[in-house]
Design an enzyme around this catalytic site. Structure first.
Site, mmCIF file in Angstrom:
data_model
loop_
_atom_site.group_PDB
_atom_site.id
_atom_site.type_symbol
_atom_site.label_atom_id
_atom_site.label_comp_id
_atom_site.label_asym_id
_atom_site.label_seq_id
_atom_site.Cartn_x
_atom_site.Cartn_y
_atom_site.Cartn_z
ATOM 1 C CG ASN A 14 0.598 3.814 -4.551
ATOM 2 O OD1 ASN A 14 0.168 4.830 -5.104
ATOM 3 N ND2 ASN A 14 0.997 2.747 -5.233
ATOM 4 C CE LYS A 16 -1.989 0.679 -5.834
ATOM 5 N NZ LYS A 16 -2.015 -0.699 -6.242
ATOM 6 C CG HIS A 100 3.590 0.665 -8.133
ATOM 7 N ND1 HIS A 100 2.704 -0.172 -8.768
ATOM 8 C CD2 HIS A 100 3.300 0.596 -6.818
ATOM 9 C CE1 HIS A 100 1.899 -0.711 -7.865
ATOM 10 N NE2 HIS A 100 2.241 -0.261 -6.671
ATOM 11 C CD GLU A 102 -0.769 -0.664 -9.599
ATOM 12 O OE1 GLU A 102 -0.824 0.571 -9.450
ATOM 13 O OE2 GLU A 102 -1.198 -1.467 -8.750
ATOM 14 C CD GLU A 172 4.566 -2.281 -3.613
ATOM 15 O OE1 GLU A 172 3.840 -1.968 -2.681
ATOM 16 O OE2 GLU A 172 4.411 -1.872 -4.774
ATOM 17 N N GLY A 178 -3.031 -5.823 -4.287
ATOM 18 C CA GLY A 178 -4.455 -5.650 -4.551
ATOM 19 C C GLY A 178 -5.229 -6.948 -4.658
ATOM 20 C CB SER A 218 -2.757 -7.813 0.329
ATOM 21 O OG SER A 218 -3.262 -7.770 -1.003
HETATM 22 C C1 PEP Z 1 0.696 -1.145 -3.910
HETATM 23 O O1 PEP Z 1 0.127 -1.053 -4.985
HETATM 24 O O2 PEP Z 1 1.776 -0.546 -3.719
HETATM 25 C C2 PEP Z 1 0.092 -1.998 -2.888
HETATM 26 C C3 PEP Z 1 0.848 -2.490 -1.960
HETATM 27 O O3 PEP Z 1 -1.258 -2.227 -3.000
HETATM 28 P P1 PEP Z 1 -2.190 -3.098 -1.996
HETATM 29 O O4 PEP Z 1 -1.834 -2.686 -0.598
HETATM 30 O O5 PEP Z 1 -3.570 -2.734 -2.361
HETATM 31 O O6 PEP Z 1 -1.856 -4.518 -2.255
#
Ligand code: PEP
Length: 260
Positions: A14, A16, A100, A102, A172, A178, A218
């Site tokens: 992703n 973003k 997601h 966000e 998630e 992040g 992460s």
């Molecule tokens: C995401 O935003 O879907 C995600 C998993 O981000 P990160 O790997 O940076 O935690």
């Protein structure tokens, strides 16, 4: 995931709101070079809308598939700034990230709206990657499983049995996105196991066992192997580590190594 499992690992990046068209090309070329010919792990990259057409050209006839990060659940019309499923299909997009955290947080997307998008994606032959997950305070209040199940059931409402196995779930935990904090493999497996159980209740065991449940939050080359070793973790949705070709390729390689 047992090697006898019908589920192939899926590693999805992703991106973003990152990467110009030029930067997208620089990022995807080494990915295609390194893992575009193997077929054991399904690889998906999700660039911003503006880079989809260029990336589509660069991944054609490879095993790197194209995903989008959102869609609007109408075919066309007066929806300024939005993008339809048909527009994505025209660019050879095959996956779309929906719900997601966000988007839930910054754009106030509700479970009902996300469910509309999931159904429109499926009607248009796009595979939704439906994201669900709890906040830190929900986890600390012991509400993780309840929250995740509610989001899952609402997001999949009225999805028909014949389309269900085109849906990919991404668990998630929001506190892990992040932040560099990852759920331990045991914490992640507990939630993934519960998601699989809920999918069995909704769609029956055969379909539930064929659906992929990704972990996101992460995931990095140094923690991927132990997460992917969990029986109900079928791959990863990767944010930060997907922005660097080397680390993304290492994640695909971690899944390939598990498969052997
Ligand atoms: C995401 O935003 O879907 C995600 C998993 O981000 P990160 O790997 O940076 O935690």
């Amino acid at each position: 995931m047992a090697s006898s499992s019908p589920r192939r690992y899926l590693i999805a990046g992703n991106w973003k709101m990152n990467n110009t068209v030029h930067e997208a090309r620089e990022l995807v070329q080494p990915i295609v070079h390194d893992v575009g010919q193997q077929t054991d792990v399904h690889v998906v990259v999700c660039p911003p809308f503006t880079a989809l057409a260029k990336v589509a050209e660069l991944v054609v006839n490879t095993n790197v598939h194209l995903g989008a990060q959102n869609l609007y659940p109408k075919a066309s019309g007066a929806y300024t700034g939005e993008i339809s499923a048909g527009m994505l299909r025209e660019l050879f997009v095959s996956y779309v990230i929906l719900g997601h955290s966000e988007r839930r947080e910054y754009f106030q997307e509700s479970d009902a709206f996300i469910n509309e998008k999931v159904k429109v994606a499926l009607e248009n032959m796009l595979k939704p990657i439906l994201c669900i997950g709890e906040t830190l305070s929900q986890r600390e209040a012991g509400k993780t499983l309840e929250i995740v199940k509610t989001q899952l059931i609402a997001g999949l409402k009225d999805v028909s049995l014949d389309k269900a196995d085109n849906v990919v779930i991404a668990y998630e935990p929001i506190w892990a996105i992040g932040t560099g904090k990852t759920a331990t493999p045991e914490m992640a497996q507990e939630v993934h196991g519960e998601i699989r159980k809920t999918l069995k209740d909704v769609f029956g065991a055969t379909i539930a066992n064929s659906m992929r449940i990704l972990y996101g939050g992460s995931m990095k080359p140094n923690n991927a192997a132990e997460l992917l070793a969990q029986p109900d973790i079928d791959g990863g949705l990767i944010g930060g580590a997907s922005l660097e070709a080397k680390s993304f390729v290492k994640l695909v390689e971690a899944a390939l190594a598990r498969k052997e």
